[in-house]
Design a protein around this motif. Structure first.
Motif, PDB file in Angstrom:
ATOM      1  N   THR A  33      50.467  51.783  54.333  1.00 50.08           N
ATOM      2  CA  THR A  33      49.941  53.204  53.474  1.00 50.08           C
ATOM      3  C   THR A  33      49.621  54.115  54.840  1.00 50.08           C
ATOM      4  O   THR A  33      50.104  54.897  55.760  1.00 50.08           O
ATOM      5  CB  THR A  33      49.728  53.966  52.495  1.00 50.08           C
ATOM      6  OG1 THR A  33      50.117  52.783  51.469  1.00 50.08           O
ATOM      7  CG2 THR A  33      49.756  55.067  52.843  1.00 50.08           C
TER       8      THR A  33
ATOM      9  N   LEU B  28      51.423  58.742  51.698  1.00 48.23           N
ATOM     10  CA  LEU B  28      52.581  58.572  50.175  1.00 48.23           C
ATOM     11  C   LEU B  28      53.813  58.991  49.258  1.00 48.23           C
ATOM     12  O   LEU B  28      54.544  57.946  48.696  1.00 48.23           O
ATOM     13  CB  LEU B  28      51.437  58.288  49.080  1.00 48.23           C
ATOM     14  CG  LEU B  28      50.216  57.555  49.169  1.00 48.23           C
ATOM     15  CD1 LEU B  28      48.836  58.270  48.713  1.00 48.23           C
ATOM     16  CD2 LEU B  28      50.322  55.731  49.204  1.00 48.23           C
TER      17      LEU B  28
ATOM     18  N   PRO C  35      56.640  55.663  49.317  1.00 48.76           N
ATOM     19  CA  PRO C  35      55.394  54.791  48.206  1.00 48.76           C
ATOM     20  C   PRO C  35      55.508  53.781  48.830  1.00 48.76           C
ATOM     21  O   PRO C  35      56.977  52.587  48.933  1.00 48.76           O
ATOM     22  CB  PRO C  35      56.493  55.347  46.809  1.00 48.76           C
ATOM     23  CG  PRO C  35      57.364  55.396  47.568  1.00 48.76           C
ATOM     24  CD  PRO C  35      57.703  55.992  49.163  1.00 48.76           C
TER      25      PRO C  35
ATOM     26  N   PRO D 131      52.716  58.092  43.058  1.00 47.30           N
ATOM     27  CA  PRO D 131      52.578  56.962  44.459  1.00 47.30           C
ATOM     28  C   PRO D 131      52.889  55.237  43.587  1.00 47.30           C
ATOM     29  O   PRO D 131      52.304  54.329  44.497  1.00 47.30           O
ATOM     30  CB  PRO D 131      52.051  57.364  45.675  1.00 47.30           C
ATOM     31  CG  PRO D 131      51.182  58.229  45.046  1.00 47.30           C
ATOM     32  CD  PRO D 131      52.326  58.697  43.671  1.00 47.30           C
TER      33      PRO D 131
ATOM     34  N   GLU E  86      43.241  55.039  47.750  1.00 50.71           N
ATOM     35  CA  GLU E  86      43.083  55.996  48.445  1.00 50.71           C
ATOM     36  C   GLU E  86      41.617  56.474  48.842  1.00 50.71           C
ATOM     37  O   GLU E  86      41.933  57.744  49.943  1.00 50.71           O
ATOM     38  CB  GLU E  86      43.376  57.247  47.097  1.00 50.71           C
ATOM     39  CG  GLU E  86      44.763  57.081  46.466  1.00 50.71           C
ATOM     40  CD  GLU E  86      45.420  58.519  45.767  1.00 50.71           C
ATOM     41  OE1 GLU E  86      45.917  58.876  46.400  1.00 50.71           O
ATOM     42  OE2 GLU E  86      44.839  58.722  45.062  1.00 50.71           O
TER      43      GLU E  86
END
Length: 459
Positions: A282, A328, A332, A395, A410
């Motif tokens: 990511t 995301l 994903p 996600p 995150e």
């Protein structure tokens, strides 16, 4: 849905090859034939997928006792049957309840300085294959992202004092490289050939990583025995009494039993490998879009001073948050959610027999035009003025099996990006800045760009 439409596609080998070439594109094409849609690959049971918010709502709100991970599972050789990802029933609920406090709230926020320091150390000292942080140096974004996120997860799991980063970096890199796409999508290849072949190489790489993990477990047990200090504050920080290894060693089930060495090893392997690979992917995509979309990087950099260098405040900056959310959405890292039905159930208007597998195609869900106008465009501002439902944006999966590490992933993503954007100036290579977007392909535990994304450091 008729029995014919529920049947998986014929020529499964060709479908497997198409998915390996462009996984999200393959699922979008299957979804265009109608929802739900069937998919079948060699060696795995057929799956009935949905890509709609209504289907996601039904799946995530299903009774806990109704669903379990499917077997065989594509990632089982990597994480192991005892991993939280694959356990089910009362054991999954017990493990989740015991592990959840370590990966949420104050404990994750307490890792802010660890995350920033790991990023700065990589900028200062990182010099692995494909990565040169010197001004004018060329940087493979995925390699650099993996190095940063591995530093973070090792500090969280073992504490800064026990970090044998170089040894783990080599072992984890070999482990990930050995689990090739053919081994992921074709279980028939998971056979020994007298100590030779791709499966033998993967098993050897897994054993090497497990030896490192078990050596650290044994070392920690000796330290705890000598100091007679097996309790921690349970909040923030890392180090003995505050890291995830101590938490796992303290776990006791209702009958008083601890985790066995095999269970410890598989839980730790999951934390180390899954805990850094998905975030690294990511982070790679986020850096790509920040430097490709005109003016976006400068907008985010202009926002950063408002946080005064505080990681917790950085994580709340609205545009930085929107960039991470949009990354995301469009990429994903784990693009499918799979569940096996334990009892007959009616789902999406279809009677599903016990033992069948259903799933959510996350990329298809995130590409619904009714929810996401111009869904193929990277447009983070769409997250600035709206709240999204967990059945529209998933996600990290959803329901009672939503990824337990989502909060850490995150938070880490935002703090690392803020640190990089403050500390260095990068330029995306011209062919990537102007050319077509790389495809998404399956790789190990996550998907990744199908080709390397390179930057040059300009200052």
């Amino acid at each position: 849905m008729s029995a014919q439409r529920w049947a998986p596609p014929r020529w499964s080998l060709l479908h497997g090859a198409a998915a390996g070439h462009d996984f999200e594109g393959y699922l979008r094409r299957r979804a265009a034939r109608g929802d739900p849609f069937a998919v079948g690959f060699p060696g795995f049971p057929p799956v009935l997928f949905t890509g709609t918010s209504e289907g996601a709502r039904e799946l995530f709100r299903a009774p806990v006792e109704l669903l379990e991970p499917p077997r065989p599972n594509p990632i089982e050789p990597m994480v192991g049957a005892a991993s939280l990802i694959l356990s089910s029933g009362p054991r999954h609920r017990a493990d989740r309840a015991l592990l959840a406090p370590a990966l949420h709230g104050a404990r994750v926020r307490g890792l802010g300085e660890v995350i920033r320091e790991a990023t700065l150390l990589e900028i200062e000292k990182g010099c692995g294959p494909g990565v040169s942080w010197q001004v004018g140096g060329r940087i493979d974004a995925l390699a650099a992202s993996r190095a940063i996120t591995l530093r973070v997860i090792l500090a969280a799991v073992f504490g800064t004092g026990g970090d044998r980063r170089a040894e783990y970096a080599g072992a984890v890199t070999d482990f990930l490289a050995a689990f090739t796409t053919p081994l992921l999508v074709a279980p028939v290849l998971r056979r020994g050939m007298g100590g030779f072949g791709p499966w033998a190489r993967f098993v050897a790489a897994r054993e090497r990583l497990d030896r490192l993990i078990l050596a650290d477990v044994a070392r920690r047990r000796r330290v705890r025995s000598e100091t007679d200090d097996s309790t921690g504050d349970g909040v923030g920080g890392v180090g003995h009494g505050g890291d995830l290894l101590d938490l796992l060693l303290d776990i006791r089930y209702d009958d008083g039993s601890p985790l066995t060495d095999t269970e410890l090893c598989e839980q730790l392997r999951t934390l180390i490998v899954a805990g850094h690979e998905t975030t690294a992917t990511t982070l790679t995509w986020a850096l790509y879009h920040l430097h490709r979309e005109r003016g976006l990087r400068d907008r985010v950099v202009a926002e950063l001073p408002a946080a005064s260098g505080d990681p917790a405040e950085q994580a709340r900056l609205p545009l930085l948050d929107a960039v991470c959310q949009e990354t995301l959405r469009l990429h994903p890292p784990v693009p499918i959610v799979l569940r096996r039905i334990r009892q007959p159930w009616r789902w999406r208007g279809i009677d599903i027999a016990a033992g069948q597998t259903i799933g959510l195609a996350v990329g298809v869900l995130h590409g619904q035009p009714a929810t996401w106008p111009a869904p193929r465009l990277f447009h983070p501002d769409r997250f600035l003025d709206r709240k999204v439902s967990p059945f529209e944006f998933a996600p990290f999966g959803g329901g009672h099996r939503r990824c337990l590490g989502a909060t850490l992933a995150e938070y880490e993503l935002r703090v690392v990006l803020a640190t990089l954007l403050t500390g260095v100036r990068l330029r995306l290579e011209p062919g990537l800045a102007l050319g077509a977007r790389p495809r998404t392909v399956p790789r190990n535990l996550a998907t990744a760009p199908n080709r390397a994304i390179h930057f040059t450091r300009t200052q």
